[in-house]
Write a protein that holds these residues in place. Structure first.
Motif, mmCIF file in Angstrom:
data_model
loop_
_atom_site.group_PDB
_atom_site.id
_atom_site.type_symbol
_atom_site.label_atom_id
_atom_site.label_comp_id
_atom_site.label_asym_id
_atom_site.label_seq_id
_atom_site.Cartn_x
_atom_site.Cartn_y
_atom_site.Cartn_z
ATOM 1 N N GLY A 84 0.794 -1.225 0.000
ATOM 2 C CA GLY A 84 0.000 0.000 0.000
ATOM 3 C C GLY A 84 0.820 1.266 0.000
ATOM 4 O O GLY A 84 0.411 2.281 0.561
ATOM 5 N N VAL A 85 2.010 1.227 -0.634
ATOM 6 C CA VAL A 85 2.933 2.375 -0.702
ATOM 7 C C VAL A 85 3.375 2.767 0.713
ATOM 8 O O VAL A 85 2.972 3.790 1.272
ATOM 9 N N LEU A 86 4.196 1.919 1.296
ATOM 10 C CA LEU A 86 4.817 2.208 2.588
ATOM 11 C C LEU A 86 6.274 2.574 2.360
ATOM 12 O O LEU A 86 7.010 1.841 1.696
ATOM 13 N N VAL A 105 -6.084 0.993 -1.222
ATOM 14 C CA VAL A 105 -5.089 2.016 -1.564
ATOM 15 C C VAL A 105 -4.976 2.126 -3.078
ATOM 16 O O VAL A 105 -4.694 1.130 -3.758
ATOM 17 N N LEU A 106 -5.201 3.330 -3.605
ATOM 18 C CA LEU A 106 -4.887 3.598 -5.010
ATOM 19 C C LEU A 106 -3.395 3.864 -5.105
ATOM 20 O O LEU A 106 -2.868 4.766 -4.438
ATOM 21 N N VAL A 107 -2.712 3.072 -5.906
ATOM 22 C CA VAL A 107 -1.263 3.198 -6.072
ATOM 23 C C VAL A 107 -0.979 3.920 -7.382
ATOM 24 O O VAL A 107 -1.414 3.483 -8.454
ATOM 25 N N ILE A 108 -0.252 5.021 -7.278
ATOM 26 C CA ILE A 108 0.073 5.845 -8.441
ATOM 27 C C ILE A 108 1.568 5.700 -8.709
ATOM 28 O O ILE A 108 2.404 6.174 -7.939
ATOM 29 N N LYS A 109 1.912 5.015 -9.773
ATOM 30 C CA LYS A 109 3.326 4.814 -10.146
ATOM 31 C C LYS A 109 3.416 4.790 -11.671
ATOM 32 O O LYS A 109 3.705 3.753 -12.268
ATOM 33 N N GLY A 121 3.992 8.978 0.070
ATOM 34 C CA GLY A 121 4.856 8.574 -1.033
ATOM 35 C C GLY A 121 5.986 9.547 -1.259
ATOM 36 O O GLY A 121 6.244 10.456 -0.460
ATOM 37 N N ALA A 122 6.667 9.371 -2.376
ATOM 38 C CA ALA A 122 7.777 10.233 -2.779
ATOM 39 C C ALA A 122 7.870 10.194 -4.289
ATOM 40 O O ALA A 122 7.672 9.143 -4.909
ATOM 41 N N GLY A 123 8.152 11.354 -4.899
ATOM 42 C CA GLY A 123 8.251 11.403 -6.351
ATOM 43 C C GLY A 123 6.983 10.885 -6.992
ATOM 44 O O GLY A 123 5.872 11.207 -6.570
ATOM 45 N N LEU A 124 7.146 10.056 -8.024
ATOM 46 C CA LEU A 124 5.998 9.449 -8.695
ATOM 47 C C LEU A 124 5.763 8.025 -8.172
ATOM 48 O O LEU A 124 5.616 7.069 -8.921
ATOM 49 N N PHE A 125 5.721 7.923 -6.866
ATOM 50 C CA PHE A 125 5.379 6.687 -6.154
ATOM 51 C C PHE A 125 4.484 7.112 -4.993
ATOM 52 O O PHE A 125 4.960 7.528 -3.938
ATOM 53 N N ILE A 126 3.172 7.067 -5.225
ATOM 54 C CA ILE A 126 2.209 7.700 -4.321
ATOM 55 C C ILE A 126 1.082 6.723 -4.006
ATOM 56 O O ILE A 126 0.606 5.999 -4.886
#
Length: 510
Positions: free
Chosen positions: A279-281, A469-473, A422-427
């Protein structure tokens, strides 16, 4: 930890890699041929799109393909969005995927196309090399040697002076990392430490390192190998430690696991620098430094899994672990380094690789073959030339701020947004039914995912242990305007969700 170090530029190729004039001539001729081939390919694509649209109308191509998947494939191989309307994708460009009807979908989820779908420089490099030579790695070839050196140049010391193993996938990379760790252990220890919800691949060995897999109900509670210890995931939203000292307190569990092994020590500690399926941890401040200290004191090595986060996705650095000011003993990466071509790698320190070299020969027939190596070089060059790390940092910062602002609109529709991280394009955007209890909003997340696809032509991904969790990558070319489109669509659907009937919503496989 202080400010992040400035990202290191890639070293220019040295004289070792300067090809002969004859080689340049042959490559230029191949490139010219590749350009013609790409032009022809473009024309064929246009013809295919024209034909595919008519086939779709005439014979229901998508329905026939879905029927074929259900007939000829194991159900364990899922199809995205099959609970609503699965996609038949025929083309990709940048951060867009195009279906058989010519509809363009914004892709927020496909990190494997690291520099963008069908990036022209990567496509040209692959076309030029495949029209010249592709063979196994026992032969000398300049491209794979140059790729190894330039990859090492992105690493901090002592990894910069280490070695590279090229493989075909992230799973294979982590499988090899386990072998390297065992070879380097001087105490004969086999104990490996992982964290909850981790995923390191699908070989038999690394499923054993992946609670995301071995905790599946099909194993009946017997999936965890005897030689693996599972430590708490460093979750600042749902976990027991959420304050400024969370990094230290989560690391205590790792230190305790090391101490439990006594003089026998441990073999390795595996952790993703950014945990996607969890879940983007992201590890809290100080966590990795404390864990690494305990693991090394117990004779083990530290493995950073960068399959999801490496090669500039965080924007401020090449590798996710650098945010914590540490250097692992082994780094693994996956297919994003080939923009989807079967190319992955393991980077290890000299100490680790020297121990491994004392054992049997390691040979990987097509790991780092000339065609995939050409793709890898083109990816590194595109990251630099297209300014993709800077774009990841700037676009990611804007997007996280916009999503936080959306969360703050609690009175109207933002209350369901529990956390943005998140960080950068990992949200990751975690949805809850009620903020105080943090009850996971799984049905709501599936509804949003399907609505974004069907009504806004935006592709998203769902992860996390509660499927909320919506994962944006996305590809790193994902722009500010792309981010604005996503936020506008999400706001629109959050408003609409307040009056929606979610009783019949089923889980959306992504």
């Amino acid at each position: 930890l202080g400010p992040h170090p400035s990202p290191r530029p890639l070293r220019q190729p040295g004289s070792l890699f300067k090809m002969t004039t004859a080689w340049h001539g042959r490559l230029a001729a191949a490139a010219a041929g590749a350009a013609l081939a790409l032009a022809a390919l473009s024309a064929r694509r246009a013809a295919r799109r024209w034909l595919a649209r008519r086939c779709w109308r005439a014979v229901g191509l998508k329905a026939r393909l879905l029927e074929a998947r259900r007939r000829d494939f194991c159900p364990a191989q899922s199809v995205s969005y099959v609970n609503t309307d699965p996609l038949l994708v025929v083309e990709g460009r940048g951060a867009r995927l195009i279906d058989e009807r010519g509809r363009s979908f914004l892709d927020t989820r496909n990190n494997v196309a690291h520099v963008g779908h069908a990036h022209p420089a990567v496509a040209a490099a692959v076309a030029a090399q495949v029209s010249t030579l592709n063979t196994n790695t026992r032969y000398l070839h300049p491209t794979v040697c140059e790729l190894a050196r330039r990859l090492l140049d992105t690493m901090p010391a002592p990894l910069r002076d280490g070695v590279v193993f090229f493989v075909n996938s992230g799973s294979e990379a982590n499988d090899l990392a386990l072998r390297l760790a065992r070879a380097a252990n001087t105490r004969g220890a086999s104990r490996c430490l992982v964290v909850e919800h981790a995923y390191h691949g699908h070989t038999s060995a690394v499923i054993g390192l992946s609670p995301y897999k071995f905790d599946h109900r099909s194993f009946g509670g017997r999936g965890q190998p005897e030689w693996v210890t599972k430590c708490p995931a460093p979750d600042l939203f749902r976990g027991p430690h959420r304050g400024a000292d969370a990094g230290r307190r989560y690391a205590e569990a790792v230190a305790e696991a090391c101490a439990a092994e006594g003089e026998g020590g441990v073999c390795a500690f595996f952790i993703e620098s950014g945990m996607s399926v969890a879940g983007v941890l992201l590890p809290p401040a100080g966590y990795l430094a404390s864990c690494y200290e305990a693991v090394r004191a117990a004779g083990g090595v530290c493995v950073a899994d960068e399959v999801q986060t490496g090669l500039g996705r965080f924007g401020t650095c090449w590798w996710g672990f650098e945010q914590q000011g540490v250097a692992p003993d082994i780094v693994t990466m996956g297919k994003p380094m080939g923009n989807g071509m079967p190319l992955a790698a393991v980077v290890a320190t000299r100490r680790v690789s020297d121990a491994f070299a004392a054992g049997p020969e390691y040979f990987n027939t097509f790991g780092g073959n000339p065609v995939c190596a050409a793709a890898g070089l083109a990816v590194l060059e595109a990251i630099e030339r297209d300014g993709l790390r800077a774009n990841a940092a700037a676009t990611g910062q804007w997007l996280r701020a916009a999503l936080q602002a959306l969360r703050a609109e609690e009175a109207s529709h933002g209350a369901v947004v529990g956390d943005v991280r998140g960080a950068g394009l990992f949200i990751g955007v975690e949805f809850v039914r009620e903020r105080a209890s943090r009850e996971p909003a799984a049905a709501e997340t599936s509804w949003l995912c399907s609505r974004l696809k069907d009504e806004h032509r935006i592709l998203t991904s769902i992860d996390g242990p509660h499927d909320n969790v919506l994962v944006i990558k996305p590809p790193l070319c994902f722009s500010r305007s792309d981010a604005e489109q996503l936020v506008h669509a999400l706001r629109s659907e959050l408003v609409g969700m307040r009056g929606a009937d979610l009783a019949g919503v089923t889980a959306t496989p992504t």
